[in-house]
Design a protein around this motif. Structure first.
Motif, PDB file in Angstrom:
ATOM      1  N   ARG A   1     -82.857  35.034 -18.496  1.00 50.05           N
ATOM      2  CA  ARG A   1     -82.396  34.452 -17.225  1.00 50.05           C
ATOM      3  C   ARG A   1     -80.945  34.777 -16.925  1.00 50.05           C
ATOM      4  N   SER A   2     -80.350  35.735 -17.645  1.00 51.13           N
ATOM      5  CA  SER A   2     -79.002  36.181 -17.266  1.00 51.13           C
ATOM      6  C   SER A   2     -79.102  37.541 -16.592  1.00 51.13           C
ATOM      7  N   GLU A   3     -79.037  38.639 -17.346  1.00 54.00           N
ATOM      8  CA  GLU A   3     -79.052  39.956 -16.697  1.00 54.00           C
ATOM      9  C   GLU A   3     -80.474  40.513 -16.602  1.00 54.00           C
ATOM     10  N   GLY A   4     -80.716  41.300 -15.546  1.00 54.34           N
ATOM     11  CA  GLY A   4     -82.008  41.967 -15.398  1.00 54.34           C
ATOM     12  C   GLY A   4     -81.990  43.341 -16.051  1.00 54.34           C
ATOM     13  N   SER A   5     -81.478  43.401 -17.267  1.00 51.27           N
ATOM     14  CA  SER A   5     -81.328  44.687 -17.956  1.00 51.27           C
ATOM     15  C   SER A   5     -82.640  45.199 -18.505  1.00 51.27           C
ATOM     16  N   GLY A   6     -83.570  44.295 -18.761  1.00 50.85           N
ATOM     17  CA  GLY A   6     -84.819  44.691 -19.401  1.00 50.85           C
ATOM     18  C   GLY A   6     -84.701  44.793 -20.908  1.00 50.85           C
ATOM     19  N   GLN A   7     -83.497  44.638 -21.441  1.00 52.12           N
ATOM     20  CA  GLN A   7     -83.303  44.780 -22.888  1.00 52.12           C
ATOM     21  C   GLN A   7     -83.693  43.489 -23.607  1.00 52.12           C
ATOM     22  N   ALA A   8     -84.625  43.584 -24.556  1.00 53.88           N
ATOM     23  CA  ALA A   8     -85.059  42.421 -25.335  1.00 53.88           C
ATOM     24  C   ALA A   8     -84.060  42.137 -26.445  1.00 53.88           C
ATOM     25  N   THR A   9     -83.899  40.855 -26.787  1.00 59.69           N
ATOM     26  CA  THR A   9     -82.942  40.520 -27.851  1.00 59.69           C
ATOM     27  C   THR A   9     -83.406  41.060 -29.209  1.00 59.69           C
ATOM     28  N   ILE A  10     -84.714  41.083 -29.439  1.00 59.57           N
ATOM     29  CA  ILE A  10     -85.194  41.558 -30.750  1.00 59.57           C
ATOM     30  C   ILE A  10     -84.877  43.057 -30.903  1.00 59.57           C
ATOM     31  N   ASP A  11     -84.737  43.762 -29.774  1.00 61.26           N
ATOM     32  CA  ASP A  11     -84.372  45.190 -29.840  1.00 61.26           C
ATOM     33  C   ASP A  11     -82.864  45.381 -29.971  1.00 61.26           C
ATOM     34  N   ALA A  12     -82.093  44.420 -29.460  1.00 60.44           N
ATOM     35  CA  ALA A  12     -80.631  44.511 -29.597  1.00 60.44           C
ATOM     36  C   ALA A  12     -80.193  44.077 -31.000  1.00 60.44           C
ATOM     37  N   LEU A  13     -81.040  43.295 -31.647  1.00 64.04           N
ATOM     38  CA  LEU A  13     -80.641  42.662 -32.912  1.00 64.04           C
ATOM     39  C   LEU A  13     -80.242  43.641 -34.025  1.00 64.04           C
ATOM     40  N   PRO A  14     -81.020  44.706 -34.290  1.00 59.45           N
ATOM     41  CA  PRO A  14     -80.652  45.569 -35.430  1.00 59.45           C
ATOM     42  C   PRO A  14     -79.250  46.167 -35.310  1.00 59.45           C
ATOM     43  N   GLU A  15     -78.874  46.665 -34.125  1.00 64.29           N
ATOM     44  CA  GLU A  15     -77.532  47.274 -34.012  1.00 64.29           C
ATOM     45  C   GLU A  15     -76.444  46.212 -34.194  1.00 64.29           C
ATOM     46  N   ILE A  16     -76.738  44.990 -33.758  1.00 62.65           N
ATOM     47  CA  ILE A  16     -75.753  43.906 -33.897  1.00 62.65           C
ATOM     48  C   ILE A  16     -75.635  43.483 -35.360  1.00 62.65           C
ATOM     49  N   ALA A  17     -76.791  43.338 -36.012  1.00 65.17           N
ATOM     50  CA  ALA A  17     -76.759  42.962 -37.435  1.00 65.17           C
ATOM     51  C   ALA A  17     -76.035  44.040 -38.244  1.00 65.17           C
ATOM     52  N   ASP A  18     -76.260  45.307 -37.886  1.00 66.72           N
ATOM     53  CA  ASP A  18     -75.563  46.409 -38.581  1.00 66.72           C
ATOM     54  C   ASP A  18     -74.060  46.303 -38.374  1.00 66.72           C
ATOM     55  N   ALA A  19     -73.657  46.074 -37.109  1.00 65.69           N
ATOM     56  CA  ALA A  19     -72.225  46.014 -36.793  1.00 65.69           C
ATOM     57  C   ALA A  19     -71.555  44.850 -37.527  1.00 65.69           C
ATOM     58  N   VAL A  20     -72.242  43.724 -37.568  1.00 65.64           N
ATOM     59  CA  VAL A  20     -71.656  42.525 -38.188  1.00 65.64           C
ATOM     60  C   VAL A  20     -71.655  42.650 -39.708  1.00 65.64           C
ATOM     61  N   SER A  21     -72.719  43.282 -40.198  1.00 68.72           N
ATOM     62  CA  SER A  21     -72.813  43.627 -41.611  1.00 68.72           C
ATOM     63  C   SER A  21     -72.514  42.438 -42.549  1.00 68.72           C
ATOM     64  N   GLY A  22     -73.102  41.305 -42.221  1.00 64.53           N
ATOM     65  CA  GLY A  22     -73.008  40.144 -43.101  1.00 64.53           C
ATOM     66  C   GLY A  22     -71.672  39.412 -43.078  1.00 64.53           C
ATOM     67  N   ARG A  23     -70.721  39.856 -42.247  1.00 62.13           N
ATOM     68  CA  ARG A  23     -69.401  39.203 -42.261  1.00 62.13           C
ATOM     69  C   ARG A  23     -69.451  37.796 -41.675  1.00 62.13           C
ATOM     70  N   ILE A  24     -70.293  37.610 -40.663  1.00 59.51           N
ATOM     71  CA  ILE A  24     -70.481  36.278 -40.073  1.00 59.51           C
ATOM     72  C   ILE A  24     -71.985  36.111 -39.778  1.00 59.51           C
ATOM     73  N   PRO A  25     -72.459  34.875 -39.633  1.00 55.11           N
ATOM     74  CA  PRO A  25     -73.891  34.686 -39.331  1.00 55.11           C
ATOM     75  C   PRO A  25     -74.265  35.253 -37.956  1.00 55.11           C
ATOM     76  N   VAL A  26     -75.523  35.651 -37.851  1.00 56.96           N
ATOM     77  CA  VAL A  26     -76.061  36.137 -36.574  1.00 56.96           C
ATOM     78  C   VAL A  26     -77.232  35.239 -36.189  1.00 56.96           C
ATOM     79  N   ILE A  27     -77.126  34.631 -35.027  1.00 52.34           N
ATOM     80  CA  ILE A  27     -78.213  33.781 -34.509  1.00 52.34           C
ATOM     81  C   ILE A  27     -78.863  34.560 -33.373  1.00 52.34           C
ATOM     82  N   VAL A  28     -80.175  34.418 -33.211  1.00 53.26           N
ATOM     83  CA  VAL A  28     -80.841  35.121 -32.101  1.00 53.26           C
ATOM     84  C   VAL A  28     -81.743  34.139 -31.369  1.00 53.26           C
ATOM     85  N   ASP A  29     -81.925  34.353 -30.059  1.00 55.23           N
ATOM     86  CA  ASP A  29     -82.957  33.624 -29.325  1.00 55.23           C
ATOM     87  C   ASP A  29     -83.507  34.512 -28.224  1.00 55.23           C
ATOM     88  N   SER A  30     -84.414  33.969 -27.438  1.00 52.49           N
ATOM     89  CA  SER A  30     -85.040  34.584 -26.256  1.00 52.49           C
ATOM     90  C   SER A  30     -86.415  35.176 -26.572  1.00 52.49           C
TER      91      SER A  30
END
Ligand SMILES: Cc1cc2nc3c(=O)[nH]c(=O)nc-3n(C[C@H](O)[C@H](O)[C@H](O)COP(=O)(O)O)c2cc1C
Length: 414
Positions: A314-343
């Protein structure tokens, strides 16, 4: 549970269609269809609306029940995404597309679904996402959700625009919730108001601020408008024209107005983050992150956790799913801080997929709102129980007795 009215209408429709069909004569008259007509009845069981929380077998049962109990426009507020619902749909489609790899002959007699967030242990990684205006769905609103979260021990985040004040919610929860912060376009657009709001949540004991950044560009909620148009109630009986029911939201009442701050609102940038973060000693999380670059910025700016979200589509009409954005984000964060996901998370297997793709915890919005709208506190408890049970069954079934056993190897790449 059979509801004769639905059954009779469907049966009547079927007979009407049959009578007009050339099939009837060629197949030897109505008698030839009797077995089909007789078989039709049991199928109604699957179409029916559950009448109690305990009858709900999955989250979709709660959705169908809420569609009946929640006023149309308010149900539309739960359901709406943006534009043609592409992002909303893709959140689901991408989760459904992912397949799990099932290992066999693993000892799954003991299951460990505990997750530790900032030194506090939770029995499951399933969290309650902040959703506004919950009394629009059930008279007990946020209080029912807080009691359910307490009875099942789930981490709950309360919205800035909740229909119940944070102090009351904390009392019902039995401990302080996390507090979600909006600054603009909803929320205080002044620095004075923003700091007073954070201070209020701090005084109420909330240990964590969750700053939502995904509505800064506005959102085009077409479905909400469509639902509104078919609701024949007079919205202005409760809402001011184009505005909110009952005046300012409880958490915003009594805040100093202050001068509108040009740095808060459409023009907010990362430079505002240290200023906000340093204005409180609460933990500071950013909600609405969808890219590795922004996750990296969160770490650089000392944010305590990244919350991957497109606001449930309900924010942007990008078509990008959070489960698809998650791997690149988890890689970038690399365990330094927790990652929460929803949607879009609706099944226990979805929760497993979220953890496997790098999330520390998974939050849900609509699943518990549907439970709330349909059956109040019991409905929210049922939603949480369903997700927990499904998650446990999935973990046992794929030979992953602990959350630590989930990882990229759990996902079958297409
Ligand atoms: C009716 C509704 C109201 C919401 N209100 C807020 C809010 O006040 N603040 C916020 O950060 N997110 C809000 N959200 C987004 C949720 O926190 C969460 O990101 C989203 O619901 C997750 O997607 P899901 O509903 O598919 O589980 C809202 C979502 C819904 C459905």
């Amino acid at each position: 549970m059979l509801r004769p009215d639905v059954h009779d209408v469907r049966r009547r429709d079927f007979l009407r269609w049959l009578a007009a069909s050339p099939l009837l004569a060629s197949a030897g008259g109505l008698a030839a269809f009797e077995p089909v007509i007789a078989q039709e009845a049991p199928r109604r069981v699957f179409d029916d609306i559950v009448q109690s929380a305990e009858d709900a077998l999955d989250i979709w049962d709660l959705q169908r029940a809420a569609e009946v109990t929640v006023p149309t426009a308010h149900y539309g507020y739960i359901m709406t995404g943006v534009d043609g619902e592409e992002t909303y749909a893709n959140n689901r489609a991408s989760l459904e597309r992912l397949r799990l790899r099932a290992r066999r002959l693993v000892d799954v007699s003991n299951l460990d679904t505990r997750v530790n967030l900032f030194g506090r242990e939770w029995p499951t990684p399933i969290m309650i996402a902040p959703c506004g205006s919950q009394r629009a769905f059930h008279a007990e609103g946020e209080l029912a959700v807080a009691r359910a979260a307490a009875s099942r021990t789930h981490l709950q985040t309360l919205s800035t625009v909740s229909s119940t004040a944070v102090e009351e919610v904390n009392e019902a929860r039995g401990e302080p919730v996390w507090y979600q912060l909006y600054l603009a376009p909803v929320g205080p657009g002044s620095w004075e108001g923003a700091t007073a709001l954070m201070q209020r949540s701090r005084d109420a004991g909330c240990p964590t601020i969750v700053y939502t950044v995904d509505l800064q560009g506005g959102s085009n909620r077409v479905s909400l408008e469509r639902y509104r148009r078919v609701d024949d109630r007079t919205c202005t009986n409760c809402h001011t024209p184009g505005g909110r029911a009952g005046g300012p939201k409880p958490n915003l009442r009594g805040l100093p107005r202050g001068e509108p701050d040009p740095g808060l609102g459409r023009s907010t940038t990362w430079e505002t983050i240290p200023r906000l973060r340093d204005a409180t000693d609460q933990r500071f999380i950013i909600k609405g992150i969808m890219t590795a670059e922004d996750a990296e910025l969160c770490v650089r700016y000392g944010v305590d956790a990244v919350w991957v979200s497109n606001h449930g589509g309900r924010s942007e009409g990008s078509g990008q799913a959070t489960i698809d954005a998650l791997p690149e984000i988890a890689d970038a964060v690399s365990g330094r801080i927790p990652v929460i996901v929803d949607s879009g998370f609706r099944r226990g297997s979805d929760i497993v997929k979220g953890i496997a793709r790098g999330a520390t915890a998974v939050a849900v919005g609509r699943p518990y709102l549907w439970g709330l709208g349909a059956f109040g506190q019991e409905g929210v408890e049922r939603a949480l129980d369903i997700l927990t049970r499904e998650m446990q069954i999935t973990m046992r079934a794929i030979g992953a007795p602990s959350l630590a056993d989930l990882g990229p190897h759990t996902i079958a790449e297409p």
